[in-house]
Design a protein around this motif. Structure first.
Motif, mmCIF file in Angstrom:
data_model
loop_
_atom_site.group_PDB
_atom_site.id
_atom_site.type_symbol
_atom_site.label_atom_id
_atom_site.label_comp_id
_atom_site.label_asym_id
_atom_site.label_seq_id
_atom_site.Cartn_x
_atom_site.Cartn_y
_atom_site.Cartn_z
ATOM 1 N N ALA A 1 0.832 -1.208 0.000
ATOM 2 C CA ALA A 1 0.000 0.000 0.000
ATOM 3 C C ALA A 1 0.860 1.248 0.000
ATOM 4 N N LEU A 2 1.957 1.231 0.777
ATOM 5 C CA LEU A 2 2.852 2.383 0.839
ATOM 6 C C LEU A 2 3.464 2.668 -0.521
ATOM 7 N N SER A 3 3.865 1.628 -1.257
ATOM 8 C CA SER A 3 4.477 1.838 -2.574
ATOM 9 C C SER A 3 3.500 2.499 -3.538
ATOM 10 N N PHE A 4 2.215 2.093 -3.506
ATOM 11 C CA PHE A 4 1.223 2.710 -4.381
ATOM 12 C C PHE A 4 0.979 4.169 -3.993
ATOM 13 N N VAL A 5 0.852 4.416 -2.696
ATOM 14 C CA VAL A 5 0.581 5.784 -2.230
ATOM 15 C C VAL A 5 1.756 6.698 -2.566
ATOM 16 N N VAL A 6 2.981 6.234 -2.344
ATOM 17 C CA VAL A 6 4.168 7.036 -2.630
ATOM 18 C C VAL A 6 4.248 7.356 -4.119
ATOM 19 N N THR A 7 3.976 6.366 -4.972
ATOM 20 C CA THR A 7 4.026 6.587 -6.421
ATOM 21 C C THR A 7 3.018 7.641 -6.849
ATOM 22 N N ALA A 8 1.784 7.513 -6.347
ATOM 23 C CA ALA A 8 0.735 8.456 -6.741
ATOM 24 C C ALA A 8 0.942 9.830 -6.125
ATOM 25 N N ALA A 9 1.348 9.891 -4.855
ATOM 26 C CA ALA A 9 1.525 11.183 -4.185
ATOM 27 C C ALA A 9 2.676 11.972 -4.788
ATOM 28 N N SER A 10 3.766 11.287 -5.146
ATOM 29 C CA SER A 10 4.899 11.988 -5.738
ATOM 30 C C SER A 10 4.576 12.521 -7.126
ATOM 31 N N THR A 11 3.614 11.882 -7.817
ATOM 32 C CA THR A 11 3.213 12.355 -9.144
ATOM 33 C C THR A 11 2.639 13.766 -9.078
ATOM 34 N N GLY A 12 1.979 14.101 -7.974
ATOM 35 C CA GLY A 12 1.367 15.420 -7.857
ATOM 36 C C GLY A 12 2.218 16.431 -7.122
ATOM 37 N N ALA A 13 3.470 16.083 -6.797
ATOM 38 C CA ALA A 13 4.328 17.017 -6.068
ATOM 39 C C ALA A 13 4.741 18.175 -6.965
ATOM 40 N N ALA A 14 4.783 19.371 -6.401
ATOM 41 C CA ALA A 14 5.162 20.555 -7.179
ATOM 42 C C ALA A 14 6.672 20.590 -7.376
ATOM 43 N N GLY A 15 7.106 21.159 -8.499
ATOM 44 C CA GLY A 15 8.530 21.243 -8.791
ATOM 45 C C GLY A 15 9.170 22.474 -8.213
ATOM 46 N N ILE A 16 8.952 22.718 -6.912
ATOM 47 C CA ILE A 16 9.504 23.878 -6.231
ATOM 48 C C ILE A 16 10.238 23.401 -4.986
ATOM 49 N N PRO A 17 11.182 24.218 -4.432
ATOM 50 C CA PRO A 17 11.939 23.764 -3.265
ATOM 51 C C PRO A 17 11.039 23.415 -2.085
ATOM 52 N N GLN A 18 11.314 22.299 -1.447
ATOM 53 C CA GLN A 18 10.652 21.826 -0.234
ATOM 54 C C GLN A 18 9.163 21.559 -0.414
ATOM 55 N N ALA A 19 8.660 21.504 -1.660
ATOM 56 C CA ALA A 19 7.252 21.169 -1.861
ATOM 57 C C ALA A 19 6.982 19.707 -1.548
ATOM 58 N N GLY A 20 8.049 18.880 -1.504
ATOM 59 C CA GLY A 20 7.872 17.487 -1.138
ATOM 60 C C GLY A 20 7.352 17.312 0.271
ATOM 61 N N MET A 21 7.453 18.362 1.094
ATOM 62 C CA MET A 21 6.955 18.293 2.457
ATOM 63 C C MET A 21 5.444 18.074 2.469
#
Length: 430
Positions: free
Chosen positions: A339-359
């Protein structure tokens, strides 16, 4: 310090976490739908489908690499951590039920309920019987039954958003108003995230102070955070110097490191700015001038890749989630890891390309995994350097993706008409 004093000390950090939690729901829906709707199957044909497939495959591989390293090296798991033993039968039952819960949560019966509750199997007391010797013998270790737990069903919302976004992309002109709505909503949420990022150093400082005063062995915590940083760095190096070059070589049969040498300016810019969006003009220049890539491919894939293709973020989030689980003495079974692998894959897809947006994306992962969100402050101790490394990995993944897709789409590009070329360049303005 007393518990009350620690609570007062961490109040500015508590405000930061509440603001981020407030933005999680609109961030998931707007970013994923906007990103998926940009994959226009009918307009870009095989090129768009190959680009989308490349993004998903490499992101999933990066998440899997992070999980494998975190399970192998176990950052955050000190020698003092007590192990909890359980029977093999009970463990097998829990793994099966966790996997079934994963599928149930992927298809929520009520989207409104998914915003604040998720499905979780509950276990009743063991059923026992009495043997001839009057000994109590377990017939069934656990009796699973339906239940729910508080928290956003991130996986269900992600699956719905991905499907909805892809349908909008297929509908072409009919879906333009909705695509523009979610695109505008995504940009507005990103503006809010930018404002929060300005406040985040203050909130993180107080959160970190609260964590430090609660730690009895600061040296041990420092070693655990250093091990976490080492695990993330090792994963990024494996993905950047082994996985991505291997994919490039298998498809193009060319030297991947010579190709990477022509990207040196873009990679150094990515490391310096920690933003794949700010690096985009340099990336375009390196791909079109140094490697003579087709502009129809670069101007279609690179802007979308700066938003969707986040290999470094996926790997970092996977390691960070398991690190936080380890420092809280929480064990993930096979179903939870899947479940974590699926969530991480999908959540990272929507991450913004700006500094520290991965937070913000990291908060989505922690909420989904049921992990304490306040421990995100520990990650910020070394995030300034890890953010730059994962951004460099993201940009490298985008560039190799362009080369791979162009190589696979040679015939389609040769047959495309001028009208098709203008359509691709127009759509790249997303």
């Amino acid at each position: 310090m007393s518990a009350k004093d620690v609570r007062y000390l961490t109040f500015p950090g508590e405000l930061l976490m509440r603001i981020l939690q407030m933005l999680v729901l609109p961030l998931i829906i707007s970013s994923v739908i906007a990103g998926m709707s940009s994959v226009d199957k009918t307009a870009h044909g095989k090129i768009g489908l190959r680009a989308f497939s490349y993004y998903m495959v490499t992101t999933f591989i990066a998440a899997f690499t992070g999980i494998a390293l975190a399970v192998l090296l176990q950052p955050g798991k000190s020698s003092r951590t007590a192990s909890v033993s359980s029977s093999g039968n009970a463990e097998a039952v829990q793994i099966v039920d966790s996997f079934l819960d994963l599928i149930r949560n992927m298809i929520p019966s009520n989207l409104v309920e998914a915003c604040f509750r998720k499905y979780k199997t509950v276990y009743s007391r063991s059923v026992t019987a009495t043997s001839e010797k009057n000994d109590t013998v377990p017939i069934d270790d656990t009796v699973p039954g339906p239940g729910t737990s508080d928290g956003v069903n991130v996986l269900g919302l992600l699956v719905f958003s991905v499907a909805f976004g892809l349908i909008l992309g297929i509908m072409e002109n009919e879906a333009k108003p909705l695509r523009h709505f979610f695109d505008c909503l995504n940009k507005a949420i990103m503006q809010l995230v930018n404002i929060v990022i300005w406040y985040s150093p203050v909130g993180i400082l107080f959160l970190l102070a609260g964590q430090i005063v609660k730690v009895t062995d600061i040296a041990e915590m420092g070693r655990e955070v250093a091990m976490y940083a080492f695990t993330v760095t090792a994963g990024l190096l494996i993905h950047s110097l082994l996985t991505l070059p291997l994919i490039y070589f298998m498809v193009t049969r060319k030297n991947p490191f010579r190709f990477m040498l022509g990207l040196l300016q873009a990679l150094t810019t990515a490391f310096g700015t920690a933003s794949s969006s700010l690096t985009l003009p340099v990336t375009l220049y390196c791909m079109e001038e140094n490697h003579n890539m087709d502009k129809r491919v670069t101007r279609f894939m690179l802007p979308i890749g700066a938003t969707m293709n986040m290999d470094g973020v996926a790997l970092y989030e996977a390691v960070a989630a398991l690190f936080i689980a380890h420092i809280n003495n929480m064990e993930f079974n096979l179903g939870q890891i899947i479940a974590l692998s699926f969530v991480v894959t999908a959540a990272s897809t929507g991450a913004a390309g700006i500094p520290q947006a991965g937070m913000a994306a990291m908060l989505i992962v922690l909420e989904s995994a049921g992990l304490p969100t306040e421990d995100i402050s520990l990650l910020m101790m070394v995030d300034w350097i890890l953010d730059r490394l994962r951004t460099t990995t993201n940009v490298l993944g985008d560039c190799i993706g362009v080369s791979v897709v162009q190589h696979l789409s040679t015939h389609e590009l040769q047959r495309s008409s001028p009208a098709d070329q203008s359509l691709v360049e127009e759509s790249s303005q997303f």
